[in-house]
Design a protein around this motif. Sequence first.
Motif, PDB file in Angstrom:
ATOM      1  N   LYS A   1       0.862  -1.193   0.000  1.00 48.45           N
ATOM      2  CA  LYS A   1       0.000   0.000   0.000  1.00 48.45           C
ATOM      3  C   LYS A   1       0.896   1.239   0.000  1.00 48.45           C
ATOM      4  N   LEU A   2       0.768   2.058  -1.050  1.00 51.16           N
ATOM      5  CA  LEU A   2       1.573   3.272  -1.186  1.00 51.16           C
ATOM      6  C   LEU A   2       0.677   4.502  -1.089  1.00 51.16           C
ATOM      7  N   ILE A   3       1.099   5.498  -0.314  1.00 52.00           N
ATOM      8  CA  ILE A   3       0.392   6.780  -0.235  1.00 52.00           C
ATOM      9  C   ILE A   3       1.405   7.901  -0.409  1.00 52.00           C
ATOM     10  N   THR A   4       1.055   8.938  -1.182  1.00 53.71           N
ATOM     11  CA  THR A   4       1.942  10.086  -1.349  1.00 53.71           C
ATOM     12  C   THR A   4       1.221  11.375  -0.977  1.00 53.71           C
TER      13      THR A   4
ATOM     14  N   ARG B   1      -3.186   6.345   9.711  1.00 51.20           N
ATOM     15  CA  ARG B   1      -4.434   5.636   9.986  1.00 51.20           C
ATOM     16  C   ARG B   1      -4.986   4.959   8.727  1.00 51.20           C
ATOM     17  N   GLN B   2      -4.227   5.036   7.624  1.00 49.70           N
ATOM     18  CA  GLN B   2      -4.663   4.429   6.358  1.00 49.70           C
ATOM     19  C   GLN B   2      -3.953   3.104   6.077  1.00 49.70           C
ATOM     20  N   ASP B   3      -3.237   2.587   7.080  1.00 46.81           N
ATOM     21  CA  ASP B   3      -2.551   1.296   6.968  1.00 46.81           C
ATOM     22  C   ASP B   3      -1.626   1.208   5.749  1.00 46.81           C
TER      23      ASP B   3
ATOM     24  N   ALA C   1      -1.578  15.824   6.442  1.00 39.27           N
ATOM     25  CA  ALA C   1      -1.779  14.662   5.566  1.00 39.27           C
ATOM     26  C   ALA C   1      -1.018  13.460   6.105  1.00 39.27           C
ATOM     27  N   LEU C   2       0.216  13.698   6.524  1.00 36.13           N
ATOM     28  CA  LEU C   2       1.070  12.609   6.994  1.00 36.13           C
ATOM     29  C   LEU C   2       0.500  11.973   8.261  1.00 36.13           C
TER      30      LEU C   2
END
Length: 554
Positions: free
Chosen positions: A338-341, A375-377, A369-370
């Motif tokens: 799982k990638l988040i930017t 909390r978005q795993d 945002a960070l």
Amino acid sequence: MTPHNVVEMLKSRGVIDKGLAYDIEQDAVQNGKDIVQVLLSYGIYTTEDEFWAQVADELGADHFDLDNFEPPPSVVALIPGGMARLYGAFPITLDAQGLHVAFTDPLNPQLVEDLRFGLEKTIVPVVARRSQVLNLIEKYYGAGAPSIEEIFGQLGKAGKDGITAEAEANSAPIVKFVDLVMQQAIKERASDIHFEPFEREFKIRYRVDGSLYEMAPPPLHLATSIISRVKVMASMNIAERRIPQDGRIMTNVGGKPVDMRVNSLPTQHGESVVLRVLDRSSINIELDALGMQPFLQDYIVETIHKPNGIFIVTGPTGAGKTTTLYACLRRINTIDCKLITAEDPVEYELDGVMQVPINEAVGLTFAKALRSFLRQDPDRIMVGEMRDLETAQIAIQASLTGHLVLSTLHTNDSAGAVTRLVDMGVEPFLVSATLEGVLAQRLLRTICKSCRSPYEPSLHILNQLNLTPEDIGGKHFYTGSGCSVCGSSGYKGRKGLYELLDVTDPIRELITSRAPSIVLKQKAIELGMVTLREDGLRSIYDGSTTIEEVLKYT
């Protein structure tokens, strides 16, 4: 035609469902395929003409087969060659309804509108195979581009009849001129286009391979009209000239979709507008294509596959940091990760990556945002930039709780990134515990292959590199003499220079003891770090760049 427009049309007509639409669009975008050929390969249509007939039906337009079409010379003359090539348009016939025109991209209504402005005629779009339209344009108008001088003749007459800038922005000469500037910039591989009003002149400059080049300036009295035209295209408020604005232009140039990020800035003599050309091809760049030495690439691949830690890419604006991080994300973007930017702004959309655009105006900062990311795993997080202590602290917290964090800083070298974090207020022991590595980089111009020739550098130049004739031995040096391929600059394209600080135990001890960056750098060199200057020398010796470029950037 953009793949997105085509699949949206087919979805709305019930030809394909949402899942198939996604697959088709990704196949076309990521592999650079023609959307019509993709549709044929998926079996959506059995012939190309079936597709174009459906486009004609969607638009309520006539569908033509132009294979043996011979237009009357009087009709061909109704569209100047420059405009035909610019808009991908070919005139078919003229009647009481208006001028019937076949477009290479009939699903783009902006082309019809711009051509109507440019010709001051009613345009009736018709549909034919794209290849047929291109062949007719090539046959009857040739492959040349419209000249600046042609349009300047018309610009000279514009803007002096007392009409408003808003009306002038949509006049034929202004529309043609701005389109030509953009077309020329894309052709020259420009990364930015600058529209700059001064007291006595109006400059237009391109940035190509990091250097600015000026084009022939238009008449000063047209500055407001030209800038208004750009703002109209970017959906900005043309009546507001007192505050900076941001916008975006999505258009087609030479049949390719082009995105431009637009910013206006009020100055003493009018608004300065800069367009950042977003090169979609850089999304698809792999780590292998960045020109790194093998040991460096191996280290980065190993680091970005670690379960936790912080990896920082540092360098000035325009050094290619985002491209490097995107290449890293592509490498680790797998179904089990799982990638988040968090980016300011999101320049390119990455398939399979959750991307969050930072919006400080509504309180969505990097730090906020960070904090939500945790909390978005996620498995791995990219933070566009660590600008303040709060962002840096949360990034470190994310690393300590089992996440890999990729980010950027603006420092001169790799060791400077460590001291920048400490100067922000981060405790040295936390930096030492979480930082895995820092990659400093620069982009410098490469010698044009068409006019590359060997030369002997002077002793003065060698002294600036701290080299003696004995040091260089039998090594050869090259320069570009300048030719039509590189626009007489001697350079074409760019390559990266890299300096990697591997945060090993001796480096961690120095970080914890608050050692200055010069001490960190000296220790890293003792441990085998290749500096930016040394990587630059390697590029000089292999004939890819010049001494002047390395001196300029290291």
